[in-house]
Every structure is written in C-alpha cells, then in structure tokens.
Design a protein around this motif. Structure first.
Motif, PDB file in Angstrom:
ATOM      1  N   GLN A  78       0.950  -1.087  -0.010  1.00  0.00           N
ATOM      2  CA  GLN A  78      -0.022   0.061  -0.098  1.00  0.00           C
ATOM      3  C   GLN A  78       0.936   1.184  -0.027  1.00  0.00           C
ATOM      4  O   GLN A  78       0.528   2.140  -0.816  1.00  0.00           O
ATOM      5  CB  GLN A  78      -0.978   0.122   1.271  1.00  0.00           C
ATOM      6  N   ALA A  79       2.010   1.355   0.960  1.00  0.00           N
ATOM      7  CA  ALA A  79       2.783   2.339   0.907  1.00  0.00           C
ATOM      8  C   ALA A  79       3.596   2.254  -0.436  1.00  0.00           C
ATOM      9  O   ALA A  79       3.606   3.668  -0.857  1.00  0.00           O
ATOM     10  CB  ALA A  79       3.733   2.177   1.943  1.00  0.00           C
ATOM     11  N   HIS A  80       3.872   1.391  -1.267  1.00  0.00           N
ATOM     12  CA  HIS A  80       4.580   1.604  -2.614  1.00  0.00           C
ATOM     13  C   HIS A  80       3.461   2.197  -3.506  1.00  0.00           C
ATOM     14  O   HIS A  80       3.551   2.878  -4.477  1.00  0.00           O
ATOM     15  CB  HIS A  80       5.016   0.293  -3.058  1.00  0.00           C
ATOM     16  N   ASP A  81       2.215   1.683  -3.696  1.00  0.00           N
ATOM     17  CA  ASP A  81       1.037   1.960  -4.602  1.00  0.00           C
ATOM     18  C   ASP A  81       0.936   3.712  -4.207  1.00  0.00           C
ATOM     19  O   ASP A  81       0.523   4.360  -5.067  1.00  0.00           O
ATOM     20  CB  ASP A  81      -0.153   1.313  -4.279  1.00  0.00           C
ATOM     21  N   ASP A  82       0.818   4.192  -2.987  1.00  0.00           N
ATOM     22  CA  ASP A  82       0.591   5.419  -2.607  1.00  0.00           C
ATOM     23  C   ASP A  82       1.746   6.453  -3.240  1.00  0.00           C
ATOM     24  O   ASP A  82       1.562   7.355  -3.830  1.00  0.00           O
ATOM     25  CB  ASP A  82       0.484   5.717  -1.123  1.00  0.00           C
TER      26      ASP A  82
END
Length: 305
Positions: A84-88
């Motif tokens: 999720q952090a990478h997608d953000d």
C-alpha cells in the motif's frame, strides 16, 4: 510369574480426562472411553475455537487466528502495508509528473519508502571500521592491551627479499654506538636487524658484544669476549647444536628481521683454532687435537717428524 513377564510392574493405564469434550464423531460413553486422549491436560480444547480471518493468500477462505498462524498473518499484514505504501508513492510520483508537465513548481523527488537500501562498499568499510574500533577497545578493557596482548606481526617477512651484502668493516658500524643507525648482528654469515632489542644489544646491554659482528662461535661456546668470530672449527657436537639453535632462533623470529649477508675473509686452515675461555675445556680440546694427529699405534701422522 507376573514379575517375569512384567518386571517393571503394572503401569497405570492412561485414561481420558473426564472434563474433556468428546471428539467429533465419537458416539456414546463407550466410544469416549476407547478413544485416546487428545492431551494430558484437562480442559484442553479439542476444537479450534479461535476467531477466523480472511486468508491473505487465498481470497474467500477463512483461517484461524491460533498461535501457529499468527506469524504468517503478521507477515502478510506487513506485506500488505508495504504494498500500500508503494502504491501511494507511485500515485504521488504520477501526480508530480503531471505538475511538471503543467509547469508547476514541485519539490525534490521523493524516494520510494519501500525500496531496499543497498549497503555498498562504503557501508561495508564503515562496518569493518566500527568492528575494528570495537575490537581494539574491547582488548584494552579486558586485557589492558589494545592488541589483546598479541605481538604485532612483522611485515618485513612478507616483503620480497632484499639481501644486502656487508663487509666486516661496514657491519661493525652497526653496533649500536650510533643512535641514528639500526643495530645489526650476524650469525654464520646471515645479518639480522635487532634494533627492536636495543636495550639488550645496544651499548650497556647484556648482548652488546654480539652487535656489529659475526660471533657465531660464541653462540656455541659461550665465550662472548674471546670468541667473537665466525670461525666454527673444532666445535664439539653440543656446541654446534647451540649454534644451530641460535641460527633457528633468529631465522624464525618475528621481532628480528633478516637484512642480508656478510662477506667474510677466508680462514687460513693452518691458523690455530681459537682457544676456549674455560681452561678445562681448552685442555680437553688440546688433547683431542693431539690425539687426532697420531695414528692408531701412537705414532704421528704422515707428514710429521
């Protein structure tokens, strides 16, 4: 005869604790008595009554939150948070590109928070430096010596041989009287730098007589004042073993390094053998020499009157 068939005596039969629930499929008291207990502890649950959650790896499947599954579930949650952090971050980078295309001011590019950090050569060197500092300080703390009471290695023994040829007169100038020069000594033609033992080989030292010369004979006879010569004629077997011992000592020493060889003048075979400093041994050497000059009948050898 029962003790022969069962020498350990009758063992108590394991029974199912009364408070345990019957397993699924067990019917009636007879089935409960015949089934093996699932646990030696009373009140041990035979069913998994932990809450269930969705399986992170298989959509639509529920898994138990029992203790055995918790590491897997925690890791799966960690991976989801990282993803999720990478997608953000990817989304923010796309928005940044759009702003740049519109000519808007943007700040410095944000690094990926999930990117693996590479150690690199500088990181390895830093780790080695910190480890070396820690080892040195630990040695000082535990042994009182930064090197853990170990002798520092001599780097000269790993360098290519650079033997220097000394004359006897030049070697004599390295006897320690000149503080600007190293101290050299020779044994059986091989020259060693003994500057590390200046207190021993320098002026006033117990072995100062051995500095600046090849006193190989003295190492075997112990006559340090009168046998400061490389002449090894007439030495006994024990005295020759003494010379070999000291040759090996200097050759294998980590403290003293070989620096070259000394060029000696040839010894005249007709010259007298140096006399031993101990009168008793000197007399024994004369008797041995006299005996060697006679044949088995007590007559002088050929060539003598």
């Amino acid at each position: 005869m029962s003790w022969i068939l069962n020498p350990e005596g009758d063992r108590q039969q394991r029974r199912r604790p009364e408070k345990l629930k019957a397993q699924d499929g067990a019917a009636g008291p007879d089935a409960q008595a015949e089934s093996a207990p699932g646990s030696p502890w009373a009140e041990f649950p035979l069913k998994d009554e932990y809450p269930t959650v969705e399986d992170p790896s298989v959509p639509g499947r529920q898994v138990s939150t029992k203790q055995a599954n918790r590491p897997f579930l925690a890791y799966a949650k960690y991976r989801q948070e990282r993803q999720q952090a990478h997608d953000d971050w990817v989304k923010r980078m796309e928005e940044r590109k759009e702003k740049i295309a519109r000519g808007e001011d943007v700040g410095p590019e944000e690094p990926d928070p999930t990117a693996e950090v590479e150690v690199g050569c500088s990181g390895v060197l830093k780790f080695m430096l910190y480890a070396l500092i820690f080892a040195v300080l630990a040695g000082k703390f535990f042994t009182g010596s930064y090197l853990w009471e170990l002798d520092p290695p001599s780097l000269r023994q790993y360098l290519p041989s650079t033997d220097r040829l000394f004359s006897e007169s030049v070697l004599a100038t390295y006897d320690g009287t000149d503080p600007e020069k190293p101290i050299y000594l020779a044994i059986d033609g091989v020259v060693y730098d003994v500057s590390a033992g200046r207190a021993t080989y320098g002026p006033g030292g117990s072995y100062h007589l051995m500095a600046g010369t090849d006193a190989a004979r003295a190492y075997g006879t112990g006559c340090f004042k009168t046998h400061r010569t490389h002449d090894l004629r007439g030495l006994t077997e024990s005295e020759m073993r003494g010379v070999e011992h000291w040759k090996k000592f200097y050759a294998e020493s980590k403290k003293y390094a070989r620096v070259g060889r000394v060029s000696h003048l040839a010894i005249d075979p007709a010259s007298p053998v140096p006399e031993h400093c101990t009168p008793k041994k000197a007399e024994a050497a004369k008797d041995a020499a006299a005996g060697a000059g006679k044949d088995g009948n007590g007559n002088r050898a050929h060539g003598e009157l």
